[in-house]
Design a protein around this motif. Structure first.
Motif, PDB file in Angstrom:
ATOM      1  N   ILE A   1       0.842  -1.200   0.000  1.00  0.00           N
ATOM      2  CA  ILE A   1       0.000   0.000   0.000  1.00  0.00           C
ATOM      3  C   ILE A   1       0.875   1.248   0.000  1.00  0.00           C
ATOM      4  O   ILE A   1       0.599   2.225  -0.704  1.00  0.00           O
ATOM      5  CB  ILE A   1      -0.983  -0.018   1.178  1.00  0.00           C
ATOM      6  N   ALA A   2       1.949   1.222   0.787  1.00  0.00           N
ATOM      7  CA  ALA A   2       2.870   2.369   0.802  1.00  0.00           C
ATOM      8  C   ALA A   2       3.510   2.572  -0.557  1.00  0.00           C
ATOM      9  O   ALA A   2       3.676   3.719  -1.010  1.00  0.00           O
ATOM     10  CB  ALA A   2       3.942   2.160   1.866  1.00  0.00           C
ATOM     11  N   LYS A   3       3.839   1.482  -1.231  1.00  0.00           N
ATOM     12  CA  LYS A   3       4.432   1.590  -2.571  1.00  0.00           C
ATOM     13  C   LYS A   3       3.420   2.169  -3.548  1.00  0.00           C
ATOM     14  O   LYS A   3       3.759   2.991  -4.400  1.00  0.00           O
ATOM     15  CB  LYS A   3       4.889   0.200  -3.043  1.00  0.00           C
ATOM     16  N   LEU A   4       2.154   1.758  -3.427  1.00  0.00           N
ATOM     17  CA  LEU A   4       1.114   2.293  -4.310  1.00  0.00           C
ATOM     18  C   LEU A   4       0.857   3.780  -4.049  1.00  0.00           C
ATOM     19  O   LEU A   4       0.601   4.540  -4.976  1.00  0.00           O
ATOM     20  CB  LEU A   4      -0.193   1.507  -4.127  1.00  0.00           C
ATOM     21  N   ARG A   5       0.955   4.180  -2.796  1.00  0.00           N
ATOM     22  CA  ARG A   5       0.736   5.595  -2.428  1.00  0.00           C
ATOM     23  C   ARG A   5       2.009   6.420  -2.562  1.00  0.00           C
ATOM     24  O   ARG A   5       1.987   7.607  -2.289  1.00  0.00           O
ATOM     25  CB  ARG A   5       0.194   5.671  -1.009  1.00  0.00           C
ATOM     26  N   GLU A   6       3.089   5.747  -2.943  1.00  0.00           N
ATOM     27  CA  GLU A   6       4.397   6.377  -3.096  1.00  0.00           C
ATOM     28  C   GLU A   6       4.863   7.043  -1.816  1.00  0.00           C
ATOM     29  O   GLU A   6       5.333   8.173  -1.805  1.00  0.00           O
ATOM     30  CB  GLU A   6       4.385   7.356  -4.273  1.00  0.00           C
ATOM     31  N   VAL A   7       4.696   6.293  -0.731  1.00  0.00           N
ATOM     32  CA  VAL A   7       5.107   6.735   0.603  1.00  0.00           C
ATOM     33  C   VAL A   7       6.249   5.836   1.057  1.00  0.00           C
ATOM     34  O   VAL A   7       6.183   4.615   0.884  1.00  0.00           O
ATOM     35  CB  VAL A   7       3.925   6.647   1.606  1.00  0.00           C
ATOM     36  N   GLU A   8       7.262   6.417   1.638  1.00  0.00           N
ATOM     37  CA  GLU A   8       8.394   5.645   2.153  1.00  0.00           C
ATOM     38  C   GLU A   8       8.097   5.127   3.549  1.00  0.00           C
ATOM     39  O   GLU A   8       7.695   5.882   4.424  1.00  0.00           O
ATOM     40  CB  GLU A   8       9.646   6.528   2.173  1.00  0.00           C
ATOM     41  N   ILE A   9       8.292   3.832   3.749  1.00  0.00           N
ATOM     42  CA  ILE A   9       8.116   3.235   5.089  1.00  0.00           C
ATOM     43  C   ILE A   9       9.458   2.747   5.571  1.00  0.00           C
ATOM     44  O   ILE A   9      10.217   2.180   4.916  1.00  0.00           O
ATOM     45  CB  ILE A   9       7.070   2.107   5.080  1.00  0.00           C
TER      46      ILE A   9
END
Length: 169
Positions: free
Chosen positions: A161-169
């Protein structure tokens, strides 16, 4: 919420990494059990009845407790006919869908495993073999491994989901 998700992923990934590394070396315990089985049959002409079942129990622990490590490292089996050519975004979409199916499957397995473990503890269930070991220890290991795999699957879903939202975790 993002901080909680990042903490969850970091903690679950770290715990499963450590457990996976430990289980990787537990394979030697299974080898030792099977080696003892061979030696006892050849040298003492008395088969050790417990060795085959203990090797099977060790394999259950190796497979189920080491499974989350395999998922985390991406070394689980994939049908790579199309997957390798897809973009990272498309892979994240497909992975997030399939991990939802995995979470459902693991939830059903955990429910059945807990029920079976409860039964085994309540009635003192033993294996129907000559050695007749109690089954609750291996069933507890099974439930623990499935639970850890469920936690790792949720971690993978959060990463997708983070990859889809382009958010770094």
């Amino acid at each position: 919420m993002l901080k909680f998700a990042a903490t969850y992923v970091r903690v679950v990934d770290r715990v499963n990494y450590v457990l996976g590394r430990i289980m990787m070396y537990s394979l030697f315990a299974m080898i030792a059990i099977l080696l003892w089985s061979t030696i006892s049959k050849q040298m003492f002409v008395v088969p050790s009845f417990w060795t085959l079942e203990m090797a099977q129990f060790a394999l259950v622990a190796y497979y189920l407790v080491g499974g989350p490590y395999s998922i985390q490292m991406g070394s689980n089996v994939r049908m790579d006919l199309f997957y390798g050519e897809w973009t990272d975004r498309k892979k994240a979409w497909v992975d997030s869908f399939t991990v939802l199916l995995l979470i459902f499957y693991l939830g059903v397995l955990l429910y059945g495993g807990i029920d079976s473990t409860r039964y085994s503890l309540e009635y003192g269930e033993r294996a129907p073999t000559l050695w007749r070991p109690f089954l609750w220890p291996v069933k507890m290991v099974m439930c623990f491994g499935i639970f850890m795999m469920l936690l790792q699957a949720v971690s993978e879903l959060i990463k997708d989901i983070a990859k889809l939202r382009e958010v770094e975790i």
